[in-house]
Design a protein around this motif. Structure first.
Motif, PDB file in Angstrom:
ATOM      1  N   SER A  47     -17.935   5.881   3.686  1.00 45.74           N
ATOM      2  CA  SER A  47     -17.268   6.302   4.930  1.00 45.74           C
ATOM      3  C   SER A  47     -18.290   6.672   6.006  1.00 45.74           C
ATOM      4  O   SER A  47     -19.463   6.854   5.742  1.00 45.74           O
ATOM      5  N   GLN A  57       1.898   5.943  -2.662  1.00 47.59           N
ATOM      6  CA  GLN A  57       2.333   7.312  -2.379  1.00 47.59           C
ATOM      7  C   GLN A  57       3.833   7.473  -2.562  1.00 47.59           C
ATOM      8  O   GLN A  57       4.296   8.478  -3.116  1.00 47.59           O
ATOM      9  N   THR A 115      -8.439  11.715  -2.260  1.00 48.85           N
ATOM     10  CA  THR A 115      -8.623  12.957  -1.503  1.00 48.85           C
ATOM     11  C   THR A 115      -7.314  13.561  -1.024  1.00 48.85           C
ATOM     12  O   THR A 115      -7.301  14.717  -0.607  1.00 48.85           O
ATOM     13  N   ARG A 116      -6.238  12.803  -1.073  1.00 51.22           N
ATOM     14  CA  ARG A 116      -4.954  13.322  -0.601  1.00 51.22           C
ATOM     15  C   ARG A 116      -4.390  14.313  -1.614  1.00 51.22           C
ATOM     16  O   ARG A 116      -4.409  14.053  -2.822  1.00 51.22           O
ATOM     17  N   ASP A 128      -5.022   1.860  -2.339  1.00 54.51           N
ATOM     18  CA  ASP A 128      -4.932   3.004  -1.431  1.00 54.51           C
ATOM     19  C   ASP A 128      -5.960   4.050  -1.854  1.00 54.51           C
ATOM     20  O   ASP A 128      -5.699   4.898  -2.702  1.00 54.51           O
ATOM     21  N   ALA A 129      -7.135   3.996  -1.232  1.00 54.97           N
ATOM     22  CA  ALA A 129      -8.223   4.903  -1.595  1.00 54.97           C
ATOM     23  C   ALA A 129      -7.935   6.354  -1.225  1.00 54.97           C
ATOM     24  O   ALA A 129      -8.620   7.265  -1.705  1.00 54.97           O
ATOM     25  N   THR A 130      -6.920   6.593  -0.400  1.00 53.87           N
ATOM     26  CA  THR A 130      -6.614   7.977  -0.008  1.00 53.87           C
ATOM     27  C   THR A 130      -6.085   8.806  -1.172  1.00 53.87           C
ATOM     28  O   THR A 130      -6.020  10.036  -1.069  1.00 53.87           O
ATOM     29  N   ILE A 131      -5.715   8.156  -2.284  1.00 55.81           N
ATOM     30  CA  ILE A 131      -5.259   8.943  -3.439  1.00 55.81           C
ATOM     31  C   ILE A 131      -6.378   9.829  -3.970  1.00 55.81           C
ATOM     32  O   ILE A 131      -6.117  10.830  -4.639  1.00 55.81           O
ATOM     33  N   SER A 166     -16.450   6.616  -2.374  1.00 54.13           N
ATOM     34  CA  SER A 166     -15.620   6.563  -1.159  1.00 54.13           C
ATOM     35  C   SER A 166     -16.276   7.339  -0.018  1.00 54.13           C
ATOM     36  O   SER A 166     -16.216   6.925   1.136  1.00 54.13           O
ATOM     37  N   THR A 194      -2.151  16.011  -4.181  1.00 57.37           N
ATOM     38  CA  THR A 194      -1.083  15.472  -5.012  1.00 57.37           C
ATOM     39  C   THR A 194       0.001  16.502  -5.270  1.00 57.37           C
ATOM     40  O   THR A 194       1.040  16.175  -5.840  1.00 57.37           O
ATOM     41  N   THR A 199       0.824  -1.214   0.000  1.00 61.67           N
ATOM     42  CA  THR A 199       0.000   0.000   0.000  1.00 61.67           C
ATOM     43  C   THR A 199       0.852   1.255   0.000  1.00 61.67           C
ATOM     44  O   THR A 199       0.547   2.231  -0.701  1.00 61.67           O
ATOM     45  N   THR A 253      -5.919  17.884  -5.840  1.00 60.30           N
ATOM     46  CA  THR A 253      -6.337  16.518  -5.549  1.00 60.30           C
ATOM     47  C   THR A 253      -6.436  15.742  -6.867  1.00 60.30           C
ATOM     48  O   THR A 253      -6.248  16.302  -7.945  1.00 60.30           O
TER      49      THR A 253
END
Length: 244
Positions: A244, A173, A206-207, A201-204, A240, A209, A169, A216
């Motif tokens: 949540s 990143q 909202t994280r 990695d679903a955080t891509i 997503s 970039t 995972t 984002t």
């Protein structure tokens, strides 16, 4: 191959010669084996002629993985060199990448492959990127059909590598895999590889970039990908949040 048939014929001719001494016969057999190994090295890897056009190397449509594995287990030394199929430039050979990774990890320990990090060469930098990054960025010209087929095949490769424990995972990143995905794929958005990234990695979604502008994935999709790509990213973000 014709080269291998010719080598076998030559060895048979020498065996029929009554004047060949036992020592000469041993040398002949050793030379024969060496020539076979060099033939395997050249025909399987094409180290100096591996190009997208007029490709004559490994082809997953013509040879099965089992057949290729049997050959490589006979001559494991040819795996020591970094295989150029790790550059991900051919539709024909990309499906064999997990096999090469598996066998290189099996035959060669970390001290024999000093530039690898126990993943069979997957993380070795070649031309500025490792193979994992190349699996994400690879495209195939302007043909939509070719790019769709490439996306399907590379996604299969990625899933197998993940099952083998070769993709983590944190890699998403660490190696900027989302950026690699869209940066070289502006004609065709690689849907299957994108969904694979989200699963990893679903955080891509909202994280940020870009640490300076706080972009984002949705910003990147709107600015650089196709309308279909933007819609897929937007749908994934909505899903997503609903989960949540």
């Amino acid at each position: 191959s014709s080269d291998l048939d010719e080598l076998i014929r030559k060895l048979g001719d020498r065996d029929d010669d009554d004047n060949v001494s036992p020592m000469t016969h041993r040398i002949t057999v050793n030379d024969f084996v060496d020539e076979i190994q060099q033939t395997v090295r050249r025909d399987l890897f094409l180290f100096w002629g591996h190009r997208r056009d007029n490709y004559t190397g490994l082809n997953s449509d013509l040879i099965s993985e089992e057949e290729l594995e049997n050959i490589l287990r006979l001559f494991p030394e040819v795996l020591r060199d970094h295989p150029l199929l790790f550059r991900c430039i051919s539709l024909e050979d990309c499906l064999f990448i997990p096999l090469f990774v598996k066998l290189r990890m099996e035959f060669f320990s970390a001290h024999l492959l000093p530039n690898d990090d126990e993943r069979g060469g997957l993380m070795t930098i070649f031309g500025g990127r490792n193979t994992l990054q190349r699996l994400m960025m690879a495209s195939h010209g302007e043909s939509i059909n070719d790019n769709k087929l490439l996306d399907e095949r590379l996604c299969k490769v990625l899933r197998r590598l993940k099952e083998m424990g070769c993709i983590q995972t944190s890699d998403v990143q660490k190696y900027n895999l989302w950026e690699e995905l869209w940066f070289r794929n502006r004609i065709y958005f690689p849907e299957m590889r994108f969904l694979f990234l989200v699963e990893c990695d679903a955080t891509i979604l909202t994280r940020p970039t870009n640490n300076l502008k706080k972009y984002t994935a949705l910003h990147d999709a709107a600015a650089y990908t196709t309308p279909r790509g933007f819609q897929l990213v937007l749908d994934a973000i909505i899903r997503s949040f609903s989960m949540s």
